[in-house]
Enzyme design. Structure first.
Site, short mmCIF file in Angstrom:
data_model
loop_
_atom_site.label_atom_id
_atom_site.label_comp_id
_atom_site.label_asym_id
_atom_site.label_seq_id
_atom_site.Cartn_x
_atom_site.Cartn_y
_atom_site.Cartn_z
N THR A 32 65.55 31.81 36.18
CA THR A 32 64.54 30.80 35.94
C THR A 32 65.03 29.83 34.87
OG1 THR A 32 62.18 30.49 35.50
CG2 THR A 32 63.35 32.01 34.07
N THR A 33 64.30 28.76 34.68
CA THR A 33 64.56 27.84 33.57
C THR A 33 63.22 27.42 32.98
OG1 THR A 33 66.58 26.96 34.60
CG2 THR A 33 65.56 25.65 32.86
#
Length: 221
Positions: A32-33
């Site tokens: 994820t970011t």
């Protein structure tokens, strides 16, 4: 002569509880970011929307920034089901605290309580409130390359939004487990607002960047 077969060790012939776990059919890789930072206009939080499982995109439109109450949001990274559950638990506990004491718990207090409940799984949540800039997830090294050079205290809201969007875009471009869309939340003393979800298209992100350039509350200022 010894028998090759082993007698059953559990009820109804089931293997003992201490037996070795069965290996997964494929590695459960995911990423994820998420990011957030302080500036003169409040707090800006941004995240991509891709939920992944190994080489599969499990959901292209997941919500990784979750409102806790009117003045507090949290970014999530890890198993989606666990994050959704603990968001509900944290929201409940903060509401009960407000009812008992007649005031909201501070951002640092909320982060500490969540850390105690989640154990070692909430490193980003625990460390977010006292820091002015952070990013969590597999795409965070790429996001930091944009945030470190673009974030400064005097940014306007539009400039801050542009930096956050570009950071998520660059991370999604390099990190296979991040992508699809970007969510942006702006938190001020009046509460949080959410911008319209935008697709991470290169032309749109880069052009807007040229024109204008993962517990996050105004109370933490």
């Amino acid at each position: 002569m010894e028998s090759v077969l082993q007698p059953p060790c559990g009820p109804a012939g089931l293997p003992p509880a201490a037996s070795q776990t069965v290996p997964l059919p494929f590695p459960m890789s995911h990423g994820t970011t998420t990011l957030a930072f302080l500036f003169q206009g409040g707090v800006l939080a941004a995240a991509d929307t891709r939920s992944s499982c190994s080489g599969l995109v499990a959901c292209p439109a997941s919500q990784k920034i979750r409102p806790i109450h009117s003045h507090l949001v949290g970014t999530t990274s890890g198993t989606s089901a666990d994050c959704a559950l603990w968001k509900r638990i944290l929201s409940r506990e903060l509401r009960l605290y407000q009812l008992r004491h007649g005031r909201r718990l501070s951002t640092s207090g909320a982060g500490g309580g969540a850390s105690a409940d989640l154990g070692g799984t909430s490193g980003g949540l625990q460390k977010a409130s006292p820091r002015s800039l952070f990013s969590v997830g597999s795409g965070s090294p790429y996001a930091y390359s944009i945030l470190d050079q673009g974030v400064r205290w005097g940014l306007t809201v539009e400039e801050a939004t542009s930096v956050a969007r570009e950071a998520v875009y660059r991370a999604a471009h390099r990190d296979a487990w991040s992508g699809n869309c970007v969510d942006v939340y702006h938190v001020t003393s009046k509460g949080w607002t959410r911008r319209k979800r935008e697709d991470l298209k290169e032309d749109d992100i880069v052009l807007k960047g040229k024109e204008q350039f993962v517990l996050f509350s105004r109370a933490s200022l």
